[in-house]
Design an enzyme around this catalytic site. Sequence first.
Site, PDB file in Angstrom:
ATOM      1  N   ARG A  17      84.752  69.552  91.624  1.00 20.06           N
ATOM      2  CA  ARG A  17      83.763  69.658  91.870  1.00 20.06           C
ATOM      3  C   ARG A  17      83.107  70.158  90.302  1.00 20.06           C
ATOM      4  O   ARG A  17      83.539  70.837  89.566  1.00 20.06           O
ATOM      5  CB  ARG A  17      84.128  71.309  91.781  1.00 20.06           C
ATOM      6  CG  ARG A  17      83.827  73.032  92.182  1.00 20.06           C
ATOM      7  CD  ARG A  17      83.969  73.965  92.774  1.00 20.06           C
ATOM      8  NE  ARG A  17      82.811  74.601  92.727  1.00 20.06           N
ATOM      9  CZ  ARG A  17      82.932  76.229  91.509  1.00 20.06           C
ATOM     10  NH1 ARG A  17      84.165  76.062  91.037  1.00 20.06           N
ATOM     11  NH2 ARG A  17      82.051  77.430  91.577  1.00 20.06           N
ATOM     12  N   ARG A  42      73.010  90.530  89.253  1.00 22.00           N
ATOM     13  CA  ARG A  42      73.501  90.288  88.183  1.00 22.00           C
ATOM     14  C   ARG A  42      72.414  91.307  87.229  1.00 22.00           C
ATOM     15  O   ARG A  42      71.498  91.812  87.704  1.00 22.00           O
ATOM     16  CB  ARG A  42      73.709  89.410  87.270  1.00 22.00           C
ATOM     17  CG  ARG A  42      74.843  88.043  88.067  1.00 22.00           C
ATOM     18  CD  ARG A  42      74.537  87.037  87.000  1.00 22.00           C
ATOM     19  NE  ARG A  42      75.511  85.816  87.949  1.00 22.00           N
ATOM     20  CZ  ARG A  42      76.473  85.611  87.508  1.00 22.00           C
ATOM     21  NH1 ARG A  42      77.211  86.449  87.211  1.00 22.00           N
ATOM     22  NH2 ARG A  42      76.921  84.622  88.303  1.00 22.00           N
ATOM     23  N   LYS A  91      78.731  77.722 101.397  1.00 23.00           N
ATOM     24  CA  LYS A  91      80.240  78.581 100.905  1.00 23.00           C
ATOM     25  C   LYS A  91      79.713  80.400 101.945  1.00 23.00           C
ATOM     26  O   LYS A  91      78.832  81.147 101.434  1.00 23.00           O
ATOM     27  CB  LYS A  91      79.778  78.648  99.726  1.00 23.00           C
ATOM     28  CG  LYS A  91      79.604  77.499  98.582  1.00 23.00           C
ATOM     29  CD  LYS A  91      78.926  77.051  97.381  1.00 23.00           C
ATOM     30  CE  LYS A  91      80.417  78.378  96.498  1.00 23.00           C
ATOM     31  NZ  LYS A  91      80.006  78.519  95.143  1.00 23.00           N
ATOM     32  N   THR A 113      89.091  80.219  95.836  1.00 20.59           N
ATOM     33  CA  THR A 113      88.909  81.240  95.022  1.00 20.59           C
ATOM     34  C   THR A 113      90.238  82.194  94.857  1.00 20.59           C
ATOM     35  O   THR A 113      90.541  82.683  95.741  1.00 20.59           O
ATOM     36  CB  THR A 113      87.695  82.869  95.529  1.00 20.59           C
ATOM     37  OG1 THR A 113      86.968  82.395  96.143  1.00 20.59           O
ATOM     38  CG2 THR A 113      88.198  83.537  94.277  1.00 20.59           C
TER      39      THR A 113
END
Length: 482
Positions: free
Chosen positions: A34, A75, A221, A281
């Site tokens: 990845r 964020r 995703k 994850t």
Amino acid sequence: MQLRRTKIVATLGPATSSIEDLRGIIKAGADVVRLNFSHGSAADHKQRAANVLAAAHQEGRHVALLADLQGPKVRVARFINNKVHLRAGQEFILDPSMDSESGTEQAVGLDFPELANDLKNKDILLLDDGRIVLEVTSIEDHKVYTRVQVGGPLSNNKGINLQGGGLSAAALTDKDRQDLLSAAEIGVDYIAISFVRSAADMQEARALLQAANSSASLVAKIERAEAIEPNTLDAIIQASEAVMVARGDLAVEIGDAALVGVQKDIIQRARQLNRIVITATQMMESMIESPMPTRAEVSDVANAVLDGTDAVMLSAETAVGDYPSQTVAAMARVCLGAEKHPSILRSSHRLDVPIDAIDESVALGAMYIANHLQGVKAIVSMTLTGATPLLMSRLSSGIPIFAFTPVAATQRRVCLYRGVMTHAFDSENIDNAAINQIAINELKANGSVEDGDLVLITKGDYTKAHGGTNTLKVVRVGNNIR
């Protein structure tokens, strides 16, 4: 020798940047690497991709390249002193008009000015993967006023999630669009789209890929709460070649308690719709600093394997960890252990669903024969695109599927398919009557089968035809095979 069916995705980073490091994780069992486009430049990723292919060649392996786009992570901005400590009960303001470097314990800037438009009073915001919990008390002039429910340290650029989902940030940012073009130029096999909300996000990515003349497969995703609504999820899966259960942000939005069931549902639905699924994850996060996984991590990986995931993914463990190759090797051992359990050899895939395509009927017929006829040790699928091995891999089996193909891109693509091994084989210049015998001879030469074993062979009457598989043959190794 037991062949591992579940594939391993390893994320690249400083710990896996040299060819020597890459050879280590490939030798240990990495099937896909990845490239995390949240970090590094296009030139960095291009060099890493070249190093991967060189290392794979040196190890005699085929390894797929997966580019993972950053997406619209919402964020907070930065703090004057890089970090503050929030106390339960205090007020805290999220203010998009603030200078991005001037955050304090009272307020901080945002990188998503539209946040206020998505919120209402009493909404719950989860910062830094849920470590900080804020309740919205009012919204004025795009400023979001909150009260801290769960406090603690908060540092620069930490993520913001809305409990229950619903933030309107588009899945593809301007940076993602440019990165997608860079990934296409590099020649990656898979491109992962982050924070997908609907099938429309995948359709936009598909159009960009087609404009770039790329044949890369798309990975959606699943990390937003709205993406797991059944109709939305089905549409996303069908608009993609693969999905990833991205458990970090997904768990923050839906809650830890719901995650296990949702993970199982996504894996099951992806397989039912003939798509690939990756589970990701914190699968072995303790191995960032430890040479051994915890028992909880072993169980987590094993349960994903038992659920039927095509691949399990390592992130920081191989990108910045102290033991990248040992982590891959540990994950491979756990996968092999879980694959010995008899429950994953049972499958009712599409038993009650009509089949319209000839190649799918041949693929599923081969798998049912493999699972019920005593003595079958291998399945050979002669393929150009990898479509037939993919269909075969949706039905659970302990029998290895060998994708015999002359196409290098297909050899890499099938590295993500559960239970599928790749084998370079160019049948174009072989007499049709001799193809089966030559294929069996190659399996016998590499120790995959021996005299007396049964092998299933699928192929098409016409070469270079997508979806052209229309023949299934059962042969015995050692006999004169035609």
